[in-house]
Design a protein around this motif. Sequence first.
Motif, mmCIF file in Angstrom:
data_model
loop_
_atom_site.group_PDB
_atom_site.id
_atom_site.type_symbol
_atom_site.label_atom_id
_atom_site.label_comp_id
_atom_site.label_asym_id
_atom_site.label_seq_id
_atom_site.Cartn_x
_atom_site.Cartn_y
_atom_site.Cartn_z
ATOM 1 N N ASN A 271 2.599 -2.521 -2.639
ATOM 2 C CA ASN A 271 2.692 -2.600 -1.182
ATOM 3 C C ASN A 271 4.117 -2.433 -0.688
ATOM 4 N N ILE B 126 4.910 1.326 -0.909
ATOM 5 C CA ILE B 126 4.247 2.051 0.180
ATOM 6 C C ILE B 126 4.974 1.788 1.503
ATOM 7 N N ILE C 159 0.267 7.576 3.632
ATOM 8 C CA ILE C 159 -0.956 8.068 3.015
ATOM 9 C C ILE C 159 -1.754 8.889 4.023
#
Length: 181
Positions: free
Chosen positions: A70, A73, A97
């Motif tokens: 996480n 990302i 994403i």
Amino acid sequence: EINIEDLPKFEEVNLQPISKKYGWIILFNWGMISVILLTAILVLNLIEPQLFGKFFKYVFGGAILFLMINYIISYFGFFTKKYAIRTHDIIYQHGLIKSNTIIIPFNRIQYVNLEEGWLSRVLEIKSISIYTAGQDNGDLKINGLEKDLSEKINQLILNKIKIEKEEIEVENAPEISEDES
């Protein structure tokens, strides 16, 4: 009739990145989440050792892996947050994403709101929320704008809203004929 080829293309707009200072807020938030989650797992294991049993190291390792993924990302997603202000609208693009592009025309904006938390205040950055009709939580929120820039954008949007409303009022005003005056 509108010629589609004449419409402005948002893909050609030079989008501006948000402040790099906002990266510190992301880092701080994930740091706090990490400390809370890992502490909770450790405390649960101390209070109730049989809860995780021999799987404790897998649960703890899985939590660390989850947090690392996480964080990665969020880190790379930070670089996708960009915005632009054009003559008649504001554009905000984000997403690692799944890329999202939000375009809000100034004539649809009801009001704007500047926000800053305690860490944002220390770093001298703000967030701007833009509200259109029919939404309670804001249609667009741009985090991580430099304080001076966010205040200029806020004022620019308020001026654009005012001009758009005045133009609509003039267009909708009843015409007075010479006989009536």
